[in-house]
Design an enzyme around this catalytic site. Structure first.
Site, short mmCIF file in Angstrom:
data_model
loop_
_atom_site.label_atom_id
_atom_site.label_comp_id
_atom_site.label_asym_id
_atom_site.label_seq_id
_atom_site.Cartn_x
_atom_site.Cartn_y
_atom_site.Cartn_z
N CYS A 183 -0.38 4.16 2.03
CA CYS A 183 -0.19 3.99 3.48
C CYS A 183 1.28 4.20 3.86
O CYS A 183 1.58 4.85 4.86
CB CYS A 183 -0.58 2.59 3.91
SG CYS A 183 -2.09 1.98 3.19
N ASP A 184 2.19 3.61 3.09
CA ASP A 184 3.58 3.51 3.54
C ASP A 184 4.58 4.34 2.72
O ASP A 184 5.75 4.43 3.11
CB ASP A 184 4.03 2.04 3.52
CG ASP A 184 3.20 1.18 4.47
OD1 ASP A 184 2.71 1.74 5.47
OD2 ASP A 184 3.02 -0.02 4.21
N CYS A 228 0.83 -1.20 0.00
CA CYS A 228 0.00 0.00 0.00
C CYS A 228 0.87 1.25 0.00
O CYS A 228 1.37 1.67 1.05
CB CYS A 228 -0.92 -0.01 1.22
SG CYS A 228 -2.00 1.42 1.31
P1 FAD Z 1 -10.66 -5.35 6.61
O1 FAD Z 1 -9.79 -4.46 7.43
O2 FAD Z 1 -10.07 -6.13 5.52
O3 FAD Z 1 -11.46 -6.28 7.61
C1 FAD Z 1 -12.19 -7.36 7.14
C2 FAD Z 1 -12.75 -8.12 8.32
O4 FAD Z 1 -13.64 -9.12 7.85
C3 FAD Z 1 -11.72 -8.84 9.16
O5 FAD Z 1 -12.00 -8.62 10.53
C4 FAD Z 1 -11.93 -10.31 8.84
O6 FAD Z 1 -11.60 -11.18 9.91
C5 FAD Z 1 -13.42 -10.30 8.56
N1 FAD Z 1 -13.90 -11.41 7.75
C6 FAD Z 1 -13.55 -11.76 6.48
N2 FAD Z 1 -14.21 -12.86 6.10
C7 FAD Z 1 -15.00 -13.22 7.15
C8 FAD Z 1 -15.92 -14.28 7.39
N3 FAD Z 1 -16.15 -15.23 6.46
N4 FAD Z 1 -16.54 -14.35 8.58
C9 FAD Z 1 -16.33 -13.40 9.52
N5 FAD Z 1 -15.48 -12.37 9.35
C10 FAD Z 1 -14.83 -12.30 8.18
N6 FAD Z 1 -5.36 2.24 5.25
C11 FAD Z 1 -5.19 3.49 5.73
O7 FAD Z 1 -6.12 4.29 5.71
N7 FAD Z 1 -4.00 3.88 6.28
C12 FAD Z 1 -2.95 3.05 6.39
O8 FAD Z 1 -1.87 3.45 6.88
C13 FAD Z 1 -3.11 1.72 5.91
N8 FAD Z 1 -2.08 0.84 5.98
C14 FAD Z 1 -2.27 -0.43 5.52
C15 FAD Z 1 -1.20 -1.33 5.62
C16 FAD Z 1 -1.36 -2.62 5.19
C17 FAD Z 1 -0.19 -3.58 5.33
C18 FAD Z 1 -2.59 -3.04 4.62
C19 FAD Z 1 -2.77 -4.46 4.15
C20 FAD Z 1 -3.63 -2.15 4.47
C21 FAD Z 1 -3.48 -0.83 4.93
N9 FAD Z 1 -4.51 0.09 4.81
C22 FAD Z 1 -4.35 1.35 5.31
C23 FAD Z 1 -5.79 -0.26 4.19
C24 FAD Z 1 -6.83 -0.53 5.30
O9 FAD Z 1 -6.28 -1.44 6.21
C25 FAD Z 1 -8.10 -1.08 4.67
O10 FAD Z 1 -8.60 -0.17 3.71
C26 FAD Z 1 -9.16 -1.30 5.74
O11 FAD Z 1 -8.69 -2.13 6.76
C27 FAD Z 1 -10.44 -1.89 5.15
O12 FAD Z 1 -11.33 -2.09 6.18
P2 FAD Z 1 -12.53 -3.12 6.08
O13 FAD Z 1 -13.20 -3.04 7.41
O14 FAD Z 1 -13.30 -2.88 4.86
O15 FAD Z 1 -11.87 -4.54 5.88
#
Ligand code: FAD
Ligand code: NAP
Length: 323
Positions: A140-141, A137
């Site tokens: 992010c980084d 990302c």
């Molecule tokens: P996710 O964070 O992907 O959460 C998904 C959730 O769904 C998880 O809890 C998982 O366990 C759950 N889940 C999935 N399938 C199932 C299932 N079948 N049953 C029950 N639960 C399930 N964004 C920023 O804004 N700033 C940053 O600095 C940043 N740094 C990042 C660094 C890294 C290494 C990565 C990978 C991403 C980064 N991001 C950053 C992006 C950010 O993390 C994502 O945009 C954000 O987390 C998305 O949120 P979400 O809730 O949609 O999904």
């Protein structure tokens, strides 16, 4: 013994989208249940420094931010349950989900917040150097590589956009692609080629990421996909940009997915085609993919869920009155 958990608002996923939906949903009296999945807290739990989530002047840690979000959600009345959903029934309300544990979850509304995962190359050194030079990302980084040398791996829109973005910080960006032509749109290719800070290495695949034991990334080891010749490129940062996979297997054949597998929502809303089923965060957004946008759409899902339940209750009351 399997238990049935019932709630007005069932949320699948505990990243920023799911927990924001829970905070709003709990405060609106919907007594949400969040089924956390295999990655409680979501993607931010696998990163370190977060510098772009509003409200914090100093650098914060991703896992800490997610702990705080969970604590806030619980404080206002969310039930967090540790299970992974393996099956859903969308012929509701109530909507049904079955967990890996055998437990059944029923909600008058369903909020899908299962996120997406970056695709990784799966080569040696990649996992070990994650957060120590290897990232997926740039938004992010990228900031951590000010004035340093970075590489981006991939040839699609994401890779080109990440390379262009990184030139804001780095004077020396190399795009490494396994073929001799890019998949990215022409306009992005034009911008890439005319940027003096970017070099493109064609027909090269990354074989491994290397660094001193316990230390940071130092180089990428490459192989020419045409000649087989190997080479080494010194770098401070490597951004793997070979696509993302939304966690939507559960919903195949049940909800409309786009060609990349993301849940299709009505434009500008978290509403799916099924009334009462909402999708928020990365699972429905392949463009922005940020914690703050995930949190924002989680909030929208809760507000729309509340309206849906109010309309539903009103319609039911009218029906009773008419009988
Ligand atoms: P996710 O964070 O992907 O959460 C998904 C959730 O769904 C998880 O809890 C998982 O366990 C759950 N889940 C999935 N399938 C199932 C299932 N079948 N049953 C029950 N639960 C399930 N964004 C920023 O804004 N700033 C940053 O600095 C940043 N740094 C990042 C660094 C890294 C290494 C990565 C990978 C991403 C980064 N991001 C950053 C992006 C950010 O993390 C994502 O945009 C954000 O987390 C998305 O949120 P979400 O809730 O949609 O999904
Ligand atoms: P993508 O279009 O699938 O491109 C992935 C790239 O990574 C391809 O160039 C592919 O190479 C390469 N790749 C895949 N696996 C690899 C491996 N194991 N080793 C080395 N290289 C590998 O993914 P994306 O760029 O993330 O885009 C996904 C979707 O989002 C697309 O529909 C895209 O248009 C869209 N998107 C749009 C925008 C925008 O409109 N601004 C921005 C970002 C993304 P090959 O080319 O050889 O297959």
């Amino acid at each position: 013994m399997a238990t049935t958990h019932t709630t007005r608002m069932l949320i699948i996923g505990s990243g920023p989208a799911g927990l924001s939906a829970a905070i709003y949903g709990a405060r609106a009296g919907m007594e949400p249940i969040v089924v956390q999945g295999l990655q409680p807290g979501g993607q931010l739990t696998i990163t370190t420094d977060v510098e772009n989530y509003p409200g914090f002047r100093d650098v914060i840690q991703g896992p800490w931010l997610m702990q705080e979000m969970q604590a806030q959600a619980e404080h206002v009345g969310t039930r967090m349950l540790w299970d992974t959903i393996t099956e859903v029934g969308l012929e509701g309300p109530p909507f049904r989900a079955i967990g890996d544990s055998g437990d059944v979850y029923e909600g008058d509304v369903l909020v899908i917040a299962t996120g997406a995962q970056a695709r990784w190359l799966g080569v040696p050194g990649e996992a070990e150097l994650g957060g120590k030079g290897v990232s997926a990302c740039a938004t992010c980084d990228g900031f951590f590589y000010r004035g340093k040398k970075v590489v981006v791996i991939g040839g699609g829109n994401t890779a080109v956009e990440e390379a262009l973005y990184l030139t804001n910080h780095s004077p020396d960006v190399t795009l490494i692609h396994r073929r001799d032509s890019l998949r990215a749109e022409k306009i992005l290719q034009d911008r890439l080629m005319s940027n003096p800070r970017i070099t493109v290495l064609w027909n090269k695949a990354v074989e491994r990421f290397t660094g001193a034991p316990g230390g940071a990334l130092e180089a990428v080891e490459l192989v020419d996909t045409v000649t087989g010749e190997t080479s080494s490129l010194a770098t401070d940062g490597a951004f793997v940009a070979i696509g993302h996979a939304p966690a939507t297997d559960l919903f195949k054949g049940k909800l409309e997915l786009d060609e990349s597998g993301y849940i299709v929502v009505q434009p500008g809303t978290p509403k799916t085609a099924i009334p009462g089923v909402f999708a928020c965060g990365d699972v429905m957004d392949q463009t922005y993919r940020q914690a703050v946008t995930a949190a924002g759409t989680g909030c929208m899902a809760a507000l729309d869920a509340e309206r849906f339940l109010a309309e539903h209750a009103f319609a039911a009351a009218q029906k009773v009155a008419a009988e």
